[in-house]
Design a protein around this motif. Sequence first.
Motif, PDB file in Angstrom:
ATOM      1  N   VAL A 275       0.846  -1.200   0.000  1.00 11.30           N
ATOM      2  CA  VAL A 275       0.000   0.000   0.000  1.00 11.30           C
ATOM      3  C   VAL A 275       0.879   1.248   0.000  1.00 11.30           C
ATOM      4  N   GLY A 276       1.971   1.201   0.766  1.00  9.96           N
ATOM      5  CA  GLY A 276       2.884   2.347   0.802  1.00  9.96           C
ATOM      6  C   GLY A 276       3.441   2.665  -0.575  1.00  9.96           C
ATOM      7  N   ARG A 277       3.767   1.645  -1.340  1.00 12.74           N
ATOM      8  CA  ARG A 277       4.295   1.884  -2.696  1.00 12.74           C
ATOM      9  C   ARG A 277       3.230   2.521  -3.592  1.00 12.74           C
ATOM     10  N   ALA A 278       1.999   2.017  -3.498  1.00  8.94           N
ATOM     11  CA  ALA A 278       0.917   2.608  -4.302  1.00  8.94           C
ATOM     12  C   ALA A 278       0.723   4.077  -3.927  1.00  8.94           C
ATOM     13  N   TYR A 279       0.720   4.381  -2.642  1.00  4.63           N
ATOM     14  CA  TYR A 279       0.561   5.775  -2.205  1.00  4.63           C
ATOM     15  C   TYR A 279       1.732   6.632  -2.702  1.00  4.63           C
TER      16      TYR A 279
ATOM     17  N   GLU B  90       1.478   9.831  -5.085  1.00  3.06           N
ATOM     18  CA  GLU B  90       2.022  11.121  -4.648  1.00  3.06           C
ATOM     19  C   GLU B  90       2.987  11.670  -5.697  1.00  3.06           C
ATOM     20  N   GLU B  91       3.821  10.805  -6.272  1.00  2.00           N
ATOM     21  CA  GLU B  91       4.743  11.229  -7.324  1.00  2.00           C
ATOM     22  C   GLU B  91       3.989  11.736  -8.554  1.00  2.00           C
ATOM     23  N   ALA B  92       2.823  11.169  -8.792  1.00  2.00           N
ATOM     24  CA  ALA B  92       1.994  11.598  -9.932  1.00  2.00           C
ATOM     25  C   ALA B  92       1.197  12.862  -9.596  1.00  2.00           C
ATOM     26  N   GLY B  93       1.281  13.300  -8.348  1.00  2.00           N
ATOM     27  CA  GLY B  93       0.584  14.518  -7.948  1.00  2.00           C
ATOM     28  C   GLY B  93      -0.890  14.316  -7.660  1.00  2.00           C
ATOM     29  N   LEU B  94      -1.323  13.064  -7.547  1.00  2.30           N
ATOM     30  CA  LEU B  94      -2.743  12.802  -7.320  1.00  2.30           C
ATOM     31  C   LEU B  94      -3.117  12.854  -5.849  1.00  2.30           C
ATOM     32  N   ILE B  95      -2.159  12.560  -4.975  1.00  2.00           N
ATOM     33  CA  ILE B  95      -2.411  12.676  -3.544  1.00  2.00           C
ATOM     34  C   ILE B  95      -1.238  13.401  -2.908  1.00  2.00           C
TER      35      ILE B  95
ATOM     36  N   ASP C  88      -7.038  16.951 -11.045  1.00  2.00           N
ATOM     37  CA  ASP C  88      -7.671  17.636 -12.172  1.00  2.00           C
ATOM     38  C   ASP C  88      -6.614  18.098 -13.168  1.00  2.00           C
ATOM     39  N   GLN C  89      -5.488  18.577 -12.636  1.00  2.00           N
ATOM     40  CA  GLN C  89      -4.414  19.028 -13.517  1.00  2.00           C
ATOM     41  C   GLN C  89      -3.837  17.858 -14.305  1.00  2.00           C
TER      42      GLN C  89
END
Length: 121
Positions: free
Chosen positions: A52-56, A60-65, A80-81
């Motif tokens: 789960v940590g890797r998915a998060y 985060e790297e993709a800027g989604l969270i 949205d961006q």
Amino acid sequence: MIVIDAASPTPPYEQLRAQLARQIQDRSLAVGTRLPTVRRLAADLGLAVNTVGRAYRELEEAGLIETRGRAGSFVTAAGDQALEQAHRAARDYATIIARSGIDPAEAIRIVQAALGQPATP
């Protein structure tokens, strides 16, 4: 709802990342939504905490969270961006395909290969 298919050749972290990304981009998860803690989600899904940590981390790297320390992880407006960037890239790709004379069906197969998805007939 997140479903992890243990029989899938796609690693569990990628299944989780892709499902959360899809929910963020289709706005099932609204901007500002607090995600479950890594430990809570791992326990709920029967996954390792590192999975789960890797998915998060990848979200985060993709800027989604974004993770705000002990406050948790939240869906960002960047989702949205990211969606807008994808639309812009698709328009640019379509322009290149049209100029080069590549068949649209072949263009779609190229995208599927780039996404690591099997080609549709």
